[in-house]
Scaffold this motif. Structure first.
Motif, PDB file in Angstrom:
ATOM      1  N   ILE A   1       5.100  32.428  40.085  1.00  0.00           N
ATOM      2  CA  ILE A   1       4.563  32.727  41.294  1.00  0.00           C
ATOM      3  C   ILE A   1       4.376  34.496  41.119  1.00  0.00           C
ATOM      4  O   ILE A   1       3.462  34.617  40.658  1.00  0.00           O
ATOM      5  CB  ILE A   1       4.332  32.442  42.600  1.00  0.00           C
ATOM      6  CG1 ILE A   1       4.083  31.203  42.020  1.00  0.00           C
ATOM      7  CG2 ILE A   1       3.082  32.973  43.152  1.00  0.00           C
ATOM      8  CD1 ILE A   1       3.965  29.968  43.636  1.00  0.00           C
TER       9      ILE A   1
ATOM     10  N   ILE B   1       3.260  36.016  37.902  1.00  0.00           N
ATOM     11  CA  ILE B   1       1.686  35.593  37.551  1.00  0.00           C
ATOM     12  C   ILE B   1       0.730  36.452  38.510  1.00  0.00           C
ATOM     13  O   ILE B   1      -0.179  36.913  37.852  1.00  0.00           O
ATOM     14  CB  ILE B   1       1.514  33.960  37.931  1.00  0.00           C
ATOM     15  CG1 ILE B   1       2.005  33.184  36.369  1.00  0.00           C
ATOM     16  CG2 ILE B   1       0.133  34.016  37.655  1.00  0.00           C
ATOM     17  CD1 ILE B   1       2.224  31.792  37.037  1.00  0.00           C
TER      18      ILE B   1
ATOM     19  N   LEU C   1      -5.307  31.324  44.148  1.00  0.00           N
ATOM     20  CA  LEU C   1      -4.259  31.565  43.524  1.00  0.00           C
ATOM     21  C   LEU C   1      -3.098  31.096  44.761  1.00  0.00           C
ATOM     22  O   LEU C   1      -2.293  30.864  44.850  1.00  0.00           O
ATOM     23  CB  LEU C   1      -4.325  32.838  42.677  1.00  0.00           C
ATOM     24  CG  LEU C   1      -2.457  33.198  41.855  1.00  0.00           C
ATOM     25  CD1 LEU C   1      -2.610  31.784  41.339  1.00  0.00           C
ATOM     26  CD2 LEU C   1      -2.730  34.027  41.506  1.00  0.00           C
TER      27      LEU C   1
ATOM     28  N   ALA D   1      -0.578  28.135  44.860  1.00  0.00           N
ATOM     29  CA  ALA D   1       0.816  28.718  45.414  1.00  0.00           C
ATOM     30  C   ALA D   1       1.904  28.224  46.539  1.00  0.00           C
ATOM     31  O   ALA D   1       2.606  27.543  46.515  1.00  0.00           O
ATOM     32  CB  ALA D   1       1.100  30.457  44.814  1.00  0.00           C
TER      33      ALA D   1
ATOM     34  N   LEU E   1       0.358  29.148  35.052  1.00  0.00           N
ATOM     35  CA  LEU E   1       0.657  28.518  36.752  1.00  0.00           C
ATOM     36  C   LEU E   1       0.481  27.360  36.137  1.00  0.00           C
ATOM     37  O   LEU E   1       1.885  26.251  36.929  1.00  0.00           O
ATOM     38  CB  LEU E   1      -0.290  28.717  37.653  1.00  0.00           C
ATOM     39  CG  LEU E   1      -0.356  28.368  38.929  1.00  0.00           C
ATOM     40  CD1 LEU E   1       1.134  28.435  39.768  1.00  0.00           C
ATOM     41  CD2 LEU E   1      -1.329  28.450  40.418  1.00  0.00           C
TER      42      LEU E   1
ATOM     43  N   ALA F   1       5.995  30.033  30.613  1.00  0.00           N
ATOM     44  CA  ALA F   1       4.819  31.200  31.699  1.00  0.00           C
ATOM     45  C   ALA F   1       5.300  32.752  31.076  1.00  0.00           C
ATOM     46  O   ALA F   1       3.994  33.285  30.939  1.00  0.00           O
ATOM     47  CB  ALA F   1       6.168  31.693  32.885  1.00  0.00           C
TER      48      ALA F   1
END
Length: 564
Positions: A105, A108, A129, A133, A260, A350
């Motif tokens: 996270i 990202i 987001l 998350a 994600l 990722a």
């Protein structure tokens, strides 16, 4: 240490601060101004960094011995006979997943700052987001089935808004709606399973559920149904074939959302299977069914992936294949191996999505030479040598695959992977290069089994392998797994040349279109939502054009004597 500072709850408190920080960062309303957008994205980025630092600090306190479970409160649920605790289980699985998810996270969130810089809706994106998350971290650290279910439902609704971030893209809207069908069905399965487990066990805590299952020879009918419902949720949340279409089509969302999804949220099915592994182990038929679905997904997705021309579509099918592989491992009772797979693939995916823009630069590079295709004799030699290397590696670690069918499947899977190294290495003319390829293959096999052994010893409480009886059904499953992986290796190697050009073109066309199974989901979805993907101009057969283009390029390359 605990005697000097007896605050065992400190690790749980640090983990609890992770989702709270992200959710609080998302609460203020977002304005459509440049200044507000910059402030908002920085606040969310720092909240993600804070979450990662809290996870790392919690790892330190965990290693120092502060491992007490944390229960903040108990919420009464009417007359159902159990309560909903707000709790965090402190164990190796929780710590590993919390660290992994917070790291992904944070990466990202940092990537999103520049990716969406200048977008008029970037503040709204940062807010969604942070919500997604925060809710997903709550899923990861949840100490009971009820809190896990609430967290995954909240994550689903928030993620739905992210997938529809570009509201002017009909394909993105429809993909999000298709996901809703399967996601809400999985949520309903988890809700019913939660009620059945709470009523039968008297508690929703994962530790209590595991202890109850371990001391029960045969599960009551209510828990058998709950186990099947959890398996249903695993299949739907993991986008297993034929419920996979939405995972392929959510590529219309921004790249950070894809990262994600494919590096985090899509693993929620595997996470709940790991959390309830003791319960599922008492219902082996359900696990075998999960293995069959996972094996089907691996075979189809692996073949379809090789036909895709778009980078993100190829990555999406790759994720689908890996999720099938993970379900196969869970169904075989290889829970530690599934956890190892989850962590490794999450980090890889990722990176793959966030760096997908650089793939075009790699494709522009001149290839070093004409790619050699493996002969049938070379393939057979590589597979046999791979089996010998992997079986020898298992023997080094004190395992005898002959007496454990799950180890036979594991050895076969690793052997097929190792054989791909040998196929390429044994094509070199130099003896030194060939020997080096064998050494590398042996090193990879030993490394994989070493990691597997470490995960078995490091996560004994939450990933317990169920008691496998020597039954015809289980042995049949292991045999089928071995045959399917050999078939995949053969088709992707010398087998393709054994097929006629007409058959190759037919397979390429059907696989390129995902065997058309998602068409029926499209038709079903259109009955509920008005957004339809209409294409006015005649649709081209992109698969046939791509196949013909490949054949033309290969013919030109061979006629010119290869690249200069």
């Amino acid at each position: 240490m605990s005697a000097v500072f007896p605050n065992d709850w400190i690790t749980g408190a640090l983990l609890g601060m992770m989702p709270v920080g992200l959710i609080l960062a998302a609460l203020p309303p977002a304005r459509d101004t440049r200044k507000s957008a910059v402030m908002y994205r920085n606040r969310v980025r720092w909240a993600a960094i804070f979450s990662l630092l809290a996870a790392l600090t919690a790892d330190m306190t965990f290693l120092l011995g502060f491992r007490g479970n944390l229960t903040l409160t108990q919420l009464s649920i009417g007359k159902l006979g159990f309560a909903l605790p707000v709790s965090i289980d402190i164990n190796g699985l929780t710590m590993a997943l919390a660290t992994l998810v917070s790291f992904v996270i944070a990466i990202i969130a940092q990537y999103s700052v520049q990716y969406l810089d200048g977008d008029p809706q970037q503040a709204r994106f940062a807010r969604l987001l942070a919500f997604t998350a925060g809710f997903f971290i709550m899923v990861v650290i949840a100490g009971n089935l009820g809190l896990f279910t609430l967290g995954i439902i909240a994550t689903g609704f928030s993620l739905h808004r992210l997938l529809k971030f570009y509201g002017d893209r009909p394909k993105a809207i429809m993909a999000a709606h298709k996901k809703t069908i399967f996601s809400r069905t999985a949520d309903l399965s988890l809700v019913v399973a939660t009620i059945l487990v709470g009523h039968s066990v008297g508690s929703l805590q994962f530790a209590r559920i595991g202890a109850f299952a371990e001391h029960t020879n045969k599960l009551p009918i209510s828990l058998q149904i709950a186990a099947w419902l959890i398996i249903t949720a695993v299949i739907l949340k993991s986008a297993q074939f034929p419920f996979h279409g939405w995972l392929i089509q959510v590529m219309e969302a921004p790249t950070p959302v894809s990262a994600l999804m494919h590096a985090g949220v899509v693993y929620s099915g595997a996470i709940i299977a790991l959390r309830t592994s003791q319960l599922l182990s008492k219902e082996p038929t359900a696990l075998i069914f999960l293995s069959l679905i996972g094996l089907l997904t691996v075979v189809i997705a692996s073949l379809v992936m090789t036909t895709q021309s778009a980078v993100k579509s190829m990555l999406a099918w790759s994720t689908n294949a890996q999720l099938g592989f993970m379900s196969l491992e869970l169904g075989l009772g290889l829970f530690p191996l599934a956890l190892l797979h989850l962590i490794g693939h999450s980090l890889y995916k990722a990176h793959a999505f966030l760096s997908s823009g650089s793939v075009t630069d790699q494709l522009r590079q001149v290839p070093p030479g004409v790619k050699k295709e493996a002969t049938l004799s070379l393939w057979i030699t590589s597979v046999i040598l791979g089996l010998m290397i992997t079986a020898g590696s298992a023997w080094v670690f004190g395992e005898n695959p002959v007496h454990d069918p799950s180890w036979i499947a594991l050895v076969m899977i690793i052997a097929v992977a190792v054989s791909q190294i040998l196929i390429k290495g044994l094509q070199f003319p130099s003896i030194t290069d060939r020997v080096l390829s064998v050494v590398i293959a042996a090193g990879m096999s030993l490394t994989y089994l070493l990691l597997h052994t470490l995960f078995v010893k490091g996560f004994p409480l939450n990933t317990v392998t169920y008691d496998k009886s020597d039954t015809v059904l289980y042995w049949g499953l292991v045999t089928l797994v071995a045959m399917c992986f050999l078939l995949l290796s053969w088709i992707q190697g010398p087998g393709r040349r054994q097929l006629s050009a007409k058959l190759q073109l037919a397979l390429f066309t059907h696989l390129y279109n995902g065997l058309y199974v998602d068409y029926w989901v499209d038709q079903f979805s259109h009955r509920f939502w008005s957004e339809k993907v209409g294409i006015k101009s005649p649709r081209k057969n992109l698969a046939m054009e791509s196949m013909q283009s490949i054949e033309k390029n290969q013919a030109e390359l061979m006629s010119s004597g290869g690249p200069q």
